[in-house]
Design a protein around this motif. Structure first.
Motif, short mmCIF file in Angstrom:
data_model
loop_
_atom_site.label_atom_id
_atom_site.label_comp_id
_atom_site.label_asym_id
_atom_site.label_seq_id
_atom_site.Cartn_x
_atom_site.Cartn_y
_atom_site.Cartn_z
N ILE A 13 0.83 -1.27 0.15
CA ILE A 13 0.17 -0.13 -0.01
C ILE A 13 0.92 1.27 -0.02
CG2 ILE A 13 -1.51 1.32 1.33
CD1 ILE A 13 -2.99 -1.39 2.24
N THR A 14 1.86 1.35 0.80
CA THR A 14 2.99 2.24 0.65
C THR A 14 3.50 2.64 -0.55
OG1 THR A 14 3.18 1.71 3.07
CG2 THR A 14 4.93 3.43 1.92
N ALA A 15 3.87 1.46 -1.23
CA ALA A 15 4.59 1.65 -2.55
C ALA A 15 3.53 2.26 -3.55
CB ALA A 15 4.88 0.06 -2.89
N GLU A 16 2.30 1.53 -3.55
CA GLU A 16 1.26 2.19 -4.44
C GLU A 16 0.95 3.66 -4.18
OE1 GLU A 16 -3.33 1.37 -5.81
OE2 GLU A 16 -2.39 0.09 -4.38
N LEU A 17 0.88 4.10 -2.84
CA LEU A 17 0.71 5.67 -2.66
C LEU A 17 1.88 6.35 -3.04
CD1 LEU A 17 -0.71 5.39 1.13
CD2 LEU A 17 -1.84 6.01 -0.89
N ASP A 18 3.07 5.96 -2.90
CA ASP A 18 4.20 6.54 -3.46
C ASP A 18 4.37 6.60 -4.93
OD1 ASP A 18 5.34 6.79 -1.08
OD2 ASP A 18 6.88 5.26 -0.97
N ARG A 23 3.40 9.95 -9.71
CA ARG A 23 2.41 10.25 -11.09
C ARG A 23 1.97 11.62 -11.07
NH1 ARG A 23 -2.43 6.44 -13.00
NH2 ARG A 23 -3.17 7.74 -11.17
N CYS A 24 1.23 11.86 -10.04
CA CYS A 24 0.74 13.16 -9.73
C CYS A 24 1.69 14.30 -9.89
CB CYS A 24 0.11 13.44 -8.46
SG CYS A 24 -0.84 14.77 -7.80
N ASP A 25 2.83 14.25 -9.16
CA ASP A 25 3.91 15.12 -9.24
C ASP A 25 4.28 15.64 -10.71
OD1 ASP A 25 3.82 15.68 -6.59
OD2 ASP A 25 5.46 14.60 -6.17
N VAL A 26 4.66 14.30 -11.42
CA VAL A 26 5.11 14.42 -12.85
C VAL A 26 3.96 15.09 -13.67
CG1 VAL A 26 5.60 13.13 -14.93
CG2 VAL A 26 6.89 12.69 -12.91
N LEU A 27 2.75 14.78 -13.50
CA LEU A 27 1.63 15.17 -14.44
C LEU A 27 1.45 16.79 -14.17
CD1 LEU A 27 -0.83 12.41 -14.26
CD2 LEU A 27 0.63 13.24 -16.43
N SER A 28 1.67 17.13 -12.90
CA SER A 28 1.23 18.44 -12.45
C SER A 28 2.33 19.50 -13.07
CB SER A 28 1.37 18.55 -10.88
OG SER A 28 0.35 18.20 -10.38
N LEU A 29 3.73 18.84 -12.98
CA LEU A 29 4.79 19.82 -13.47
C LEU A 29 4.71 19.88 -14.90
CD1 LEU A 29 7.90 18.51 -11.53
CD2 LEU A 29 7.28 20.84 -11.95
N ALA A 30 4.28 18.73 -15.67
CA ALA A 30 4.01 18.69 -17.22
C ALA A 30 3.09 19.76 -17.40
CB ALA A 30 3.61 17.60 -17.78
N LEU A 31 1.87 19.64 -16.87
CA LEU A 31 0.89 20.73 -17.14
C LEU A 31 1.24 22.03 -16.84
CD1 LEU A 31 -2.36 21.12 -17.88
CD2 LEU A 31 -2.75 20.89 -15.44
#
Length: 92
Positions: A13-18, A23-31
């Motif tokens: 679960i911890t790995a999935e959260l990471d 993924r959120c950080d990368v998509l936010s930066l790209a956007l």
């Protein structure tokens, strides 16, 4: 469940959260940087914020929309809204 099984499940679960956070950080930066490269970024940012607001109750990637999901979704939308402060000036 044994302690070992619980520990392995917690690690998964911890790995999935990471993974999701990364993924959120990368998509936010790209956007963010895509928006900043637009000649007149304000209309694009306004459209994105409108769509975020319209879908805030739908849970696009979640079957069960919880209070935690909705709170995190609103917080992410507020973060994107603050990008207006760093938009480059529009050349006339």
């Amino acid at each position: 469940m044994t302690d070992e099984q619980i520990e392995k499940k917690f690690e998964a679960i911890t790995a999935e959260l990471d993974f999701l956070r990364a993924r959120c950080d990368v998509l936010s930066l790209a956007l963010k940087y895509k928006i900043r490269t637009e000649h007149n970024a304000e209309p694009l940012l306004s459209l994105i914020l409108q769509k975020i607001d319209e879908t805030s109750q739908l849970g696009l990637f979640s079957d069960a929309v919880s209070d935690a999901y909705l709170g995190a979704y609103r917080a992410a939308g507020e973060t994107i809204a603050r990008w207006r402060e760093s938009l480059p000036p529009v050349d006339e």
